[in-house]
Design a protein around this motif. Structure first.
Motif, PDB file in Angstrom:
ATOM      1  N   LEU A   1       1.043  -1.064   0.058  1.00 20.32           N
ATOM      2  CA  LEU A   1      -0.156   0.132   0.146  1.00 20.32           C
ATOM      3  C   LEU A   1       0.880   1.191   0.024  1.00 20.32           C
ATOM      4  N   ALA A   2       1.896   1.353   0.942  1.00 19.80           N
ATOM      5  CA  ALA A   2       2.753   2.354   0.923  1.00 19.80           C
ATOM      6  C   ALA A   2       3.592   2.470  -0.267  1.00 19.80           C
ATOM      7  N   ASP A   3       4.288   1.562  -0.790  1.00 19.33           N
ATOM      8  CA  ASP A   3       5.097   1.667  -1.981  1.00 19.33           C
ATOM      9  C   ASP A   3       4.492   2.081  -3.243  1.00 19.33           C
ATOM     10  N   ARG A   4       3.333   1.208  -3.348  1.00 19.48           N
ATOM     11  CA  ARG A   4       2.811   1.361  -4.681  1.00 19.48           C
ATOM     12  C   ARG A   4       1.291   1.994  -4.815  1.00 19.48           C
ATOM     13  N   GLU A   5       0.582   1.681  -3.954  1.00 15.17           N
ATOM     14  CA  GLU A   5      -1.121   1.985  -3.863  1.00 15.17           C
ATOM     15  C   GLU A   5      -1.117   3.497  -3.698  1.00 15.17           C
ATOM     16  N   ILE A   6      -0.272   3.855  -2.632  1.00 11.90           N
ATOM     17  CA  ILE A   6      -0.554   5.503  -2.204  1.00 11.90           C
ATOM     18  C   ILE A   6       0.205   6.418  -3.167  1.00 11.90           C
ATOM     19  N   PRO A   7       1.250   6.139  -3.866  1.00  7.17           N
ATOM     20  CA  PRO A   7       1.985   6.850  -4.789  1.00  7.17           C
ATOM     21  C   PRO A   7       1.086   6.967  -6.083  1.00  7.17           C
ATOM     22  N   ASP A   8       0.457   5.800  -6.410  1.00  7.61           N
ATOM     23  CA  ASP A   8      -0.325   5.631  -7.708  1.00  7.61           C
ATOM     24  C   ASP A   8      -1.738   6.462  -7.411  1.00  7.61           C
ATOM     25  N   ALA A   9      -2.294   6.628  -6.082  1.00  9.21           N
ATOM     26  CA  ALA A   9      -3.363   7.533  -5.687  1.00  9.21           C
ATOM     27  C   ALA A   9      -3.104   8.896  -5.753  1.00  9.21           C
ATOM     28  N   CYS A  10      -1.676   9.265  -5.752  1.00 11.55           N
ATOM     29  CA  CYS A  10      -1.430  10.553  -5.664  1.00 11.55           C
ATOM     30  C   CYS A  10      -1.274  10.947  -7.219  1.00 11.55           C
ATOM     31  N   SER A  11      -0.719  10.124  -7.740  1.00 11.97           N
ATOM     32  CA  SER A  11      -0.614  10.385  -9.526  1.00 11.97           C
ATOM     33  C   SER A  11      -2.039  10.594  -9.973  1.00 11.97           C
ATOM     34  N   ARG A  12      -2.847   9.774  -9.539  1.00 13.90           N
ATOM     35  CA  ARG A  12      -4.272   9.705  -9.883  1.00 13.90           C
ATOM     36  C   ARG A  12      -4.888  10.959  -9.423  1.00 13.90           C
TER      37      ARG A  12
ATOM     38  N   VAL B   1      -6.494  14.286 -11.651  1.00 13.82           N
ATOM     39  CA  VAL B   1      -7.630  14.869 -11.430  1.00 13.82           C
ATOM     40  C   VAL B   1      -7.728  16.493 -11.502  1.00 13.82           C
ATOM     41  N   ALA B   2      -6.589  16.787 -10.976  1.00 14.79           N
ATOM     42  CA  ALA B   2      -6.460  18.196 -10.689  1.00 14.79           C
ATOM     43  C   ALA B   2      -5.990  18.672 -12.062  1.00 14.79           C
TER      44      ALA B   2
ATOM     45  N   ALA C   1      -6.660   6.543 -18.285  1.00 16.04           N
ATOM     46  CA  ALA C   1      -5.424   6.289 -18.615  1.00 16.04           C
ATOM     47  C   ALA C   1      -4.540   7.541 -17.890  1.00 16.04           C
ATOM     48  N   VAL C   2      -3.813   7.264 -16.657  1.00 15.38           N
ATOM     49  CA  VAL C   2      -3.212   8.172 -16.067  1.00 15.38           C
ATOM     50  C   VAL C   2      -1.657   7.948 -16.313  1.00 15.38           C
ATOM     51  N   SER C   3      -0.886   9.016 -16.677  1.00 16.16           N
ATOM     52  CA  SER C   3       0.400   8.753 -17.312  1.00 16.16           C
ATOM     53  C   SER C   3       1.178   8.362 -15.893  1.00 16.16           C
ATOM     54  N   GLY C   4       2.151   7.400 -16.222  1.00 19.48           N
ATOM     55  CA  GLY C   4       3.024   6.896 -15.025  1.00 19.48           C
ATOM     56  C   GLY C   4       2.205   5.843 -14.160  1.00 19.48           C
ATOM     57  N   VAL C   5       0.737   5.794 -14.393  1.00 20.20           N
ATOM     58  CA  VAL C   5       0.008   4.504 -13.401  1.00 20.20           C
ATOM     59  C   VAL C   5      -0.532   3.735 -14.173  1.00 20.20           C
ATOM     60  N   THR C   6      -0.894   4.101 -15.474  1.00 15.77           N
ATOM     61  CA  THR C   6      -1.355   3.118 -16.585  1.00 15.77           C
ATOM     62  C   THR C   6      -0.552   3.234 -17.733  1.00 15.77           C
ATOM     63  N   PRO C   7       0.848   2.904 -17.817  1.00 14.87           N
ATOM     64  CA  PRO C   7       1.471   3.116 -18.824  1.00 14.87           C
ATOM     65  C   PRO C   7       1.417   2.181 -20.124  1.00 14.87           C
TER      66      PRO C   7
END
Lengths: 130, 255
Positions: free
Chosen positions: B75-86, B90-91, B232-238
Motif C-alpha cells: 500500500l505504502a510503496d505502490r498504491e499510495i503513490p499511484d493514488a497521488c498520481s491519480r 484529477v487536478a 489512462a493516467v500517465s505513470g500509473v497506467t503506462p
C-alpha cells in the motif's frame, strides 16, 4: 442515414450521458434514451424499439462488456450495433470488446469529430451489409 | 471491600507497601519514605516497560504472521503513490476543463456582442432608408445592408452553436475525474481496513485476517467482469493505448 434512429445511451455518469446526448443531437440524432448501467439498459433493450446502443464499459451492476455479450447472445438483439465509449484503454480490453462483437470503440476523453467518424463508419458498414 | 483486594497478591503487596509508607510519613521518617516511594515508582515503571515491550513483540509477530507488513508496504510503496498520481491527474483535467470553459465563455460573449452590433447596423440602415425615402437608392441600400447583416448574424449564431457544443463536451472531465476519485476512495477504505485489522491484532483481540484489497482488486470487486483500469493516467497506467492505437488494432482485427 435515418436521423430518427432510436439510440440508447448507457453510462453511470449522468454528465457523460448528457454530453453524448448533446453531441448526437448536434449530429441530428435526437431520438435518444438513457440508462445508468447494463442492468437498467437490458430490460429496455429487450422491450425492443432501439436501433443503436452507445455504452460505457466500467459501470456498477452490469458492465458494458457484459451488456454487449448479452446483446450478442440474444437472437432478437444480436444484430444491434453497439458503440463503446470508455476510459478503458488497454490493448487486451479492445481485443475483448472486438471479440465480443463491438461495432466501434472510442476512448475517453474523445472529441465530437471522433464520435462522428465512428458513427459514419458503423453506418457505412451497415449499409454495405444490407 | 478488603476481601477481594487481599485475594489479589499483587494488590495485597501494594497495599502493604503503601501502608508502610504511610506509617513512615506519620512517624516523620522522610528519608525512609523517599527511598520506599522511589522504589515503588520504579517497580511500576519497569512493569510498564515490560508491557510495552511485550506489546511491540506481539505486534511484530502478528504483522509477520498475517503478512500485514507486506500488505502495508505494498500500500505504502505502490498504491499510495499511484493514488497521488491519480489525484494529480484529477487536478490537471479539472484545471484544463475550467480554462477551456472560461475561454469558450469569453468567445461566446464576444459573439453575442457582434450580434448586438449587427442589429444596430440594421437600425442605422432603416434610419437612412427613412431619411432618404423616395430616393431610388434608399430601398436597394436597405436591402443590401439587411442582407449583409443577416449573413453576419447567421455566421455568429453558427459560431455560438459550435462553441456551446464544445462547452458541453468540456464537461467530460467530470466522468473521468469521478472515476479516478472513486478508485482513490476505495483505496482509502482499504487502508482504513488494514489499519483496523492491525489495531485488532495489536490489541490481542480476535483477529480476522482480511487481506487489504489493492486498487485493482477493489475496482474489480465493484463491476462484474475482470480487472478494470479506468482513465489512462500517465505513470500509473503506462500500457494504455491512444484512440489511434485502438483504431489500428481494430483494423488489424478486421474492423
Amino acid at each position: 442515414m435515418d436521423k430518427n434512429l432510436r439510440i440508447l445511451i448507457v453510462d453511470d455518469f449522468s454528465t457523460m450521458r448528457r454530453i453524448v446526448k448533446n453531441l448526437l443531437a448536434d449530429l441530428g440524432f435526437t431520438n435518444t434514451q438513457e440508462a445508468d448501467d447494463g442492468k437498467t439498459a437490458w430490460p429496455m433493450l429487450q422491450a425492443g424499439g432501439f436501433d443503436f446502443v452507445v455504452t460505457d464499459w466500467n459501470m456498477p451492476g452490469m458492465t458494458g462488456i457484459d451488456l454487449l455479450k448479452a446483446i450478442r447472445g440474444e437472437p432478437k438483439l444480436a444484430g444491434l450495433p453497439v458503440l463503446m465509449v470508455t476510459a478503458e484503454a488497454q490493448r487486451d480490453q479492445i481485443i475483448e470488446a472486438a471479440k465480443a462483437g463491438v461495432n466501434g470503440y472510442i476512448i475517453k476523453p474523445f472529441t465530437a469529430v471522433t464520435l462522428k467518424e465512428k458513427l459514419d463508419k458503423i453506418f457505412a458498414r451497415m449499409a454495405e451489409a444490407a | 471491600m478488603n476481601a477481594p483486594m487481599q485475594a489479589n497478591p499483587v494488590r495485597a503487596e501494594q497495599l502493604e507497601r503503601l501502608r508502610e509508607m504511610v506509617g513512615l510519613l506519620e512517624a516523620g521518617d522522610d528519608t525512609a519514605f523517599e527511598a520506599r516511594f522511589a522504589g515503588f515508582v520504579q517497580a511500576r515503571e519497569q512493569g510498564l516497560f515490560v508491557t510495552v515491550g511485550r506489546l511491540t513483540r506481539e505486534l511484530h509477530d502478528a504483522m509477520r504472521g498475517l503478512s500485514f507488513d507486506q500488505h502495508l508496504s505494498t500500500l505504502a510503496d505502490r498504491e499510495i503513490p499511484d493514488a497521488c498520481s491519480r489525484l494529480d491527474y484529477v487536478a490537471k483535467v479539472t484545471e484544463e476543463a475550467a480554462h477551456k470553459t472560461l475561454d469558450l465563455v469569453e468567445q461566446c460573449q464576444k459573439l453575442t456582442q457582434d450580434i448586438v452590433v449587427a442589429t444596430h447596423d440594421i437600425s442605422a440602415a432603416c434610419h437612412r432608408a427613412h431619411v432618404y425615402a423616395g430616393s431610388p437608392y434608399s430601398l436597394s441600400g436597405l436591402v443590401v445592408s439587411v442582407d449583409e447583416t443577416r449573413d453576419h448574424i447567421v455566421n455568429s449564431a453558427a459560431q455560438l452553436r459550435e462553441r456551446l457544443s464544445n462547452l458541453a463536451q468540456a464537461q467530460e472531465y467530470q466522468d473521468l475525474a469521478g472515476q479516478v476519485i472513486k478508485r482513490v476512495t476505495q483505496l482509502v477504505k482499504s487502508v482504513e481496513r488494514a489499519l483496523i485489522d492491525l489495531l485488532r491484532a495489536a490489541g490481542g483481540g480476535a483477529v480476522v485476517q482480511t487481506r487489504p484489497p489493492t486498487v485493482e482488486s477493489a475496482a474489480a470487486a465493484e463491476p462484474a467482469g475482470g480487472i478494470l483500469h479506468g482513465p489512462a493516467v500517465s505513470g500509473v497506467t503506462p500500457t494504455a493505448v491512444s484512440q489511434d492505437d485502438a483504431d489500428a488494432l481494430l483494423a488489424e482485427l478486421g474492423f
